[in-house]
Enzyme design. Sequence first.
Site, PDB file in Angstrom:
ATOM      1  CG  ASN A 397      -2.157   0.878   0.993  1.00  0.00           C
ATOM      2  OD1 ASN A 397      -2.074   1.911   0.347  1.00  0.00           O
ATOM      3  ND2 ASN A 397      -3.305   0.474   1.514  1.00  0.00           N
ATOM      4  CG  ASP A 398       1.163   3.446   3.592  1.00  0.00           C
ATOM      5  OD1 ASP A 398       0.151   3.953   3.072  1.00  0.00           O
ATOM      6  OD2 ASP A 398       1.213   3.071   4.777  1.00  0.00           O
ATOM      7  CB  VAL A 399       5.984   0.515  -0.285  1.00  0.00           C
ATOM      8  CG1 VAL A 399       6.327   0.374   1.183  1.00  0.00           C
ATOM      9  CG2 VAL A 399       5.180  -0.677  -0.779  1.00  0.00           C
TER      10      VAL A 399
END
Length: 471
Positions: A397-399
């Site tokens: 997700n965030d990466v």
Amino acid sequence: MHSTSLGAGIHFAYLVSSVLFILGIKGLSSPRTARSGNRLAAIGMLLAIVATLLDRQILSYTWIVAGIVVGSAIGAVAARTVTMTAMPQMVALFNGSGGGAAALVSSLEYRHLIQAGALPLDSGISILLGALIGAISFSGSIVAFGKLQGLLPEKAVTYPLQQVVNGLLAAAILVLAWMVLNGSGGSHAFIAFLAGSLLLGVLAVIPIGGGDMPVVISLLNSFTGLATAATGFALHNVVLIISGTLVGASGTLLTVLMCKAMNRPITNVLFGAFGAAPSATTSRAGGGAAAVAGKPVRDVSVEDAATILAYARKVIIIPGYGLAVAQAQHALREVADLLKARGVEVVYAIHPVAGRMPGHMNVLLAEANVPYEELKDLDAVNPEFESADVALVVGANDVVNPAARHDSQSPIYGMPILDADKSKHILVLKRSMKPGFAGIDNELFYDPKTMMLFGDAKDSIAKLAQTVKAL
């Protein structure tokens, strides 16, 4: 003469052990040599234990043998039964055990010297450092285990004046340490010092969210090494000093590298309460949603997703923590094999902080026998996204959130990401639109090139494999 020869032999064995530890750590720096490195370090540890057992200062072997039997049994059972998703928790527990052992040995050495009538300043400082750092590592690792296991809230837990409270506690610990060294506080001061150190470990880790646990575990691992080295100085044991320093140094370097990968200073990880509260507009979850927070997303069927993958020339797979939770690594390997059999080039993009412990994705994919040469780190794989037909995001997700590049208000601003958005097509396997650890919308999911395949990752990948076979 015999005693002198034995002492020299023990020190020589310690020297050989230390060399094996260094070679072992060097081997662990690469997936190809990791197994041999692990064996070398294990042999070094066995040699160090045997040499220590020959030491004439040992008065009784009863408790030592009992400890070896119990510890070996626990380690063997844990190694065979713990699942890959629980590996971060096991690392946290083992790390805490090391810190706790250092604190206990330091405490016993303090008691031994007090009963002998004097606490030399150099030994006293070493004992206090071993007890302080070991206790922080122990209690902090237990809290990390609780967060990873779901026994404690995974999100950062904050309260008013939190850092002031921690600062006052640290100051009290320093005062108690001074009282222990000058003999004015006696054993009560040492017990209070130890209790304060344990409490500081809890209060230091509680405000850190689950997404920062890889960095925290790495940092606590370095603490355990430093505590071991301090205990080695207190006991005048060379192999403890060397091995503890090696662990402390390697853990510190790993912590620095991971903070660099997140573009965040270690102070922000420890005191920033990152992920304490999710965005109000992004806390909604719902598989198969056609629109979230007013933004449209594009669903894709299994058949269409399989067709896109099967007729691609190059696919870059981006694994994340969701892959570990779904235990879908073997199914993912099957899909990759099917694609390669059709002539598709497949590589895996590994972000340094993906997962819940350092190297989590590497370990997960290694368990599924994914070839090492197909794993590429962030710097190596990012230039390849522009030539990739499909970026297959599984549980990450965030990466892969492009907001990290341009949104200065984003909590992940400045963090290097995997350039999935530069691929021709983006296929995201996700259970819902629930945000990642940072608690923010992921711009990638709303990219016109992105297709969302909602559902359990293992189930979705199994269906993809069946469909690709039928094409």
